[in-house]
Design an enzyme around this catalytic site. Structure first.
Site, PDB file in Angstrom:
ATOM      1  N   CYS A  60       0.692  -1.134  -0.064  1.00 21.12           N
ATOM      2  CA  CYS A  60      -0.007   0.034   0.145  1.00 21.12           C
ATOM      3  C   CYS A  60       0.877   1.292  -0.078  1.00 21.12           C
ATOM      4  O   CYS A  60       1.512   1.703  -1.113  1.00 21.12           O
ATOM      5  CB  CYS A  60      -0.731  -0.091   1.210  1.00 21.12           C
ATOM      6  SG  CYS A  60      -2.555   1.072   0.977  1.00 21.12           S
ATOM      7  N   HIS A  88      -3.748  -5.884   1.802  1.00 22.45           N
ATOM      8  CA  HIS A  88      -3.332  -6.170   3.478  1.00 22.45           C
ATOM      9  C   HIS A  88      -3.928  -7.554   3.908  1.00 22.45           C
ATOM     10  O   HIS A  88      -4.442  -8.316   3.255  1.00 22.45           O
ATOM     11  CB  HIS A  88      -4.141  -5.010   4.065  1.00 22.45           C
ATOM     12  CG  HIS A  88      -3.631  -3.562   3.824  1.00 22.45           C
ATOM     13  ND1 HIS A  88      -2.341  -3.152   4.386  1.00 22.45           N
ATOM     14  CD2 HIS A  88      -4.115  -2.448   2.908  1.00 22.45           C
ATOM     15  CE1 HIS A  88      -2.096  -1.912   4.043  1.00 22.45           C
ATOM     16  NE2 HIS A  88      -3.087  -1.380   3.296  1.00 22.45           N
TER      17      HIS A  88
END
Length: 244
Positions: free
Chosen positions: A96, A195
């Site tokens: 990310c 994630h």
């Protein structure tokens, strides 16, 4: 060459600043999957102001914009060293916000452009929509070919040049919600928006990174011994094509 009496060095970059959504689980997975095979680990946590020495594998997680600003300035000071490490075969995994900083820049809605370190030929701009939910994507780098995870980002990432998509999205949004790409890679540098954590849900990809790190250190391919991944594989399969 078999994985006996071997070791690799792993660096966790700025864990106090970039550790959203359980990203520490990625480091734990790498360490445990080495330990279970008897592979010795040299582990280094890099904080703001610390020098970055040479490692076989680097991990950088995700964070909010404020944390990204702090890290971006520090990371940029080490750009030339990390470019050298990339070109020598070191392995990088960015999640990310960390993924975004592996590219050329991240442009928030408000505030200055955050310079990246250009390990990937990619850039990110803030979008108006936030992408939240489960992702399934397919890659030709590992078997099984599916990668699963949970995305939560508004950044729109675009790839250029020799940087290729890590995977193609079948469920979810991926890099920008338009071109069906998810993540990126160039040489041994990998970035993803997944994630949750990424590597515990994708043990086959964790082993792929470990093999690349061992090959970088020893100059030849290493065959990892098999682990009993029954539980991990069941968790992975439960999430394949599961929409949020």
């Amino acid at each position: 060459m078999e994985a006996k009496n071997l070791k690799i060095s792993i660096a966790h970059l700025y864990p106090k600043f970039l550790n959203l959504y359980g990203d520490i689980g990625n480091v734990i997975t790498l360490k445990k999957r080495c330990e279970w095979r008897g592979i010795e680990i040299e582990f280094d946590e890099i904080d703001i102001g610390d020098p970055i020495s040479d490692h076989d594998l680097y991990f950088i997680g995700g964070g909010q914009d404020k944390q990204q600003q702090d890290v971006a300035r520090e990371l940029y000071k080490n750009k030339e060293n990390l470019l050298t490490q990339r070109d020598s075969g070191s392995v990088f995994l960015g999640i990310c916000g960390g993924y975004q900083l592996l590219g050329h820049y991240y442009q928030p809605f408000d505030g200055e452009k955050l310079k990246g370190i250009s390990l990937l030929d990619a850039y990110t701009v803030a979008g108006k929509k936030r992408f939240i939910g489960n992702v399934t994507a397919k890659t030709d780098l590992v078997a099984p070919e599916t990668l699963v995870g949970f995305e939560n980002h508004s950044g729109l990432t675009y790839l250029q040049g020799d940087t290729k998509p890590l995977a193609v999205v079948t469920t979810g949004n991926g890099n920008n919600g338009k071109d069906k790409t998810e993540g990126a890679y160039y040489k041994n540098v990998f970035g993803t928006y997944l994630h949750g954590s990424f590597l515990p849900k994708n043990p086959h990809f964790a082993d792929f990174l470990i093999e690349l790190a061992l090959e970088k250190r020893y100059g030849e391919k290493i065959k990892l011994s098999k682990l009993d991944d029954t539980i991990e594989n069941k968790a992975h399969q439960m999430l394949v094509d599961k929409a949020y």
